[in-house]
Design a protein around this motif. Structure first.
Motif, PDB file in Angstrom:
ATOM      1  N   PHE A  94      22.187 -39.332  10.668  1.00  0.00           N
ATOM      2  CA  PHE A  94      22.764 -38.881  11.936  1.00  0.00           C
ATOM      3  C   PHE A  94      22.528 -37.394  12.194  1.00  0.00           C
TER       4      PHE A  94
ATOM      5  N   GLY B  11      27.874 -34.813   9.766  1.00  0.00           N
ATOM      6  CA  GLY B  11      27.287 -34.369  11.038  1.00  0.00           C
ATOM      7  C   GLY B  11      27.981 -34.899  12.272  1.00  0.00           C
TER       8      GLY B  11
ATOM      9  N   ALA C 145      22.656 -42.469  19.697  1.00  0.00           N
ATOM     10  CA  ALA C 145      23.203 -42.870  18.400  1.00  0.00           C
ATOM     11  C   ALA C 145      24.718 -42.787  18.454  1.00  0.00           C
ATOM     12  N   GLY C 146      25.282 -43.292  19.559  1.00  0.00           N
ATOM     13  CA  GLY C 146      26.715 -43.098  19.752  1.00  0.00           C
ATOM     14  C   GLY C 146      27.043 -41.618  19.731  1.00  0.00           C
TER      15      GLY C 146
ATOM     16  N   THR D  84      28.449 -38.294  20.722  1.00  0.00           N
ATOM     17  CA  THR D  84      29.528 -37.755  21.547  1.00  0.00           C
ATOM     18  C   THR D  84      29.064 -36.476  22.226  1.00  0.00           C
TER      19      THR D  84
ATOM     20  N   ASP E  61      34.332 -43.271  14.266  1.00  0.00           N
ATOM     21  CA  ASP E  61      34.377 -43.774  15.636  1.00  0.00           C
ATOM     22  C   ASP E  61      34.931 -45.200  15.639  1.00  0.00           C
TER      23      ASP E  61
ATOM     24  N   GLN F 178      31.418 -39.659   8.071  1.00  0.00           N
ATOM     25  CA  GLN F 178      29.959 -39.640   8.110  1.00  0.00           C
ATOM     26  C   GLN F 178      29.534 -38.206   8.440  1.00  0.00           C
TER      27      GLN F 178
ATOM     28  N   PHE G  46      25.444 -47.882  12.760  1.00  0.00           N
ATOM     29  CA  PHE G  46      26.537 -47.595  13.677  1.00  0.00           C
ATOM     30  C   PHE G  46      26.778 -48.759  14.642  1.00  0.00           C
TER      31      PHE G  46
ATOM     32  N   GLU H  69      20.318 -43.712  14.581  1.00  0.00           N
ATOM     33  CA  GLU H  69      20.809 -43.773  13.195  1.00  0.00           C
ATOM     34  C   GLU H  69      21.472 -45.133  13.068  1.00  0.00           C
TER      35      GLU H  69
ATOM     36  N   ARG I 234      27.012 -29.167  21.271  1.00  0.00           N
ATOM     37  CA  ARG I 234      25.738 -29.896  21.401  1.00  0.00           C
ATOM     38  C   ARG I 234      25.077 -29.600  22.748  1.00  0.00           C
TER      39      ARG I 234
ATOM     40  N   TYR J 158      30.215 -41.073  24.896  1.00  0.00           N
ATOM     41  CA  TYR J 158      28.828 -41.107  24.405  1.00  0.00           C
ATOM     42  C   TYR J 158      27.859 -40.933  25.570  1.00  0.00           C
TER      43      TYR J 158
ATOM     44  N   GLU K 234      36.648 -39.268  23.403  1.00  0.00           N
ATOM     45  CA  GLU K 234      35.244 -38.825  23.418  1.00  0.00           C
ATOM     46  C   GLU K 234      34.419 -39.702  24.356  1.00  0.00           C
TER      47      GLU K 234
HETATM   48  N1  GLN Z   1      30.217 -40.157  17.926  1.00  0.00           N
HETATM   49  C1  GLN Z   1      30.102 -39.449  16.713  1.00  0.00           C
HETATM   50  C2  GLN Z   1      29.354 -38.174  16.917  1.00  0.00           C
HETATM   51  O1  GLN Z   1      28.661 -38.030  17.874  1.00  0.00           O
HETATM   52  C3  GLN Z   1      29.445 -40.274  15.599  1.00  0.00           C
HETATM   53  C4  GLN Z   1      28.099 -40.796  15.922  1.00  0.00           C
HETATM   54  C5  GLN Z   1      27.396 -41.505  14.784  1.00  0.00           C
HETATM   55  O2  GLN Z   1      27.797 -41.430  13.638  1.00  0.00           O
HETATM   56  N2  GLN Z   1      26.352 -42.225  15.044  1.00  0.00           N
HETATM   57  O3  GLN Z   1      29.434 -37.287  16.122  1.00  0.00           O
END
Ligand code: GLN
Length: 252
Positions: A77, A143, A94-95, A97, A182, A141, A40, A37, A102, A207, A205
């Motif tokens: 995202f 989600g 996508a960064g 966490t 983030d 943001q 970011f 996404e 999850r 990633y 957190e």
């Molecule tokens: N690290 C945050 C998450 O996983 C945001 C990640 C993002 O917006 N790309 O929810």
């Protein structure tokens, strides 16, 4: 939905002599499809039409280790993990966490960064503590762990945006009182904005790369790649390179 596909690397390999190859070799030549996404920075952002950033380089290194071509696609995202679960993509980066929720749906690699979320605020409405946020409009943001924070810790509905930058635009125009995001994209958002500032971390957190469950070999290759990139200093170099590049783009 905004979609952008990039086929990067030695794509021609995928088609080279397919009919003569054994099954294993044909599979090896299939592109490794990354889903991300790209709003970011510095983890993923657009350089013109090209998706670039730290996560892209990590996944490209995984593809190289596998001897496969590489391609990256950007979606919203909240569509990243579903694309991994459904098999539309091979790796999600996508960064993302690592969270217990999850983990029920995807497998995560070893983490590649320790980070967290922060509050972005206007200097003329300073952030003091989390209690202050309870009766305020909070932009996030959609989600993300920032959204979860508002739902679970503040027990309220956030104002959802498609990107950290869009949430910050809502803050600047007064549609929300604070933004939670983030730290690294948050830093990018406040770059050059003298009226905005960031709090300290309000969460801790990590990633990691997400893949569809039940692929221990792929997971091991990703873990090995990340361990090497950490040990040889390459990951840190990418962090610096893409932070500088995305900061420059923001200043333009
Ligand atoms: N690290 C945050 C998450 O996983 C945001 C990640 C993002 O917006 N790309 O929810």
């Amino acid at each position: 939905m905004r979609k952008l596909t990039l086929v990067l690397g030695a794509c021609a390999l995928a088609f080279a002599g397919c009919d003569k190859k054994a099954d294993g070799e044909a599979a090896a030549a299939k592109p490794l499809r990354m889903i991300t996404e790209a709003t970011f920075p510095p983890y993923e952002f657009l350089r013109g039409q090209e998706i670039v950033g730290i996560d892209v380089e990590i996944c490209r290194a995984v593809a190289q280790k596998l001897g496969r071509p590489f391609q990256a696609e950007t979606v919203d995202f909240d569509s990243v993990i579903p694309a991994v679960i459904s098999g539309k993509a091979d790796v999600g980066a996508a960064g993302i966490t690592v969270t217990e929720d999850r983990k029920k749906n995807v497998d995560f690699s070893i983490p590649y960064v320790k980070t967290g979320i922060v509050v972005i605020y206007k200097k003329d409405n300073p952030f003091k503590d989390v209690a202050q946020l309870k009766d305020k409009r909070i932009g996030v943001q959609g989600g993300t762990t920032s959204e979860n924070y508002v739902l679970e810790q503040l027990k309220k509905e956030p104002e959802r945006s498609k990107s950290p930058a869009e949430a910050v635009a809502a803050l600047k125009s007064g549609r929300v009182d604070f933004v939670i995001a983030d730290v690294d994209p948050a830093k990018n958002c406040v770059k050059g904005e003298s009226d905005l500032a960031l709090s300290d971390f309000i969460t801790s957190e990590e990633y990691a790369v997400a893949i569809k469950k039940g692929q221990p070999e792929l997971l091991k290759t990703i873990d090995d790649t990340i361990a090497e990139l950490k040990a040889n200093g390459q990951l840190e170099k990418w962090v610096q390179q893409f932070t500088e590049e995305s900061d420059k783009l923001k200043e333009k």
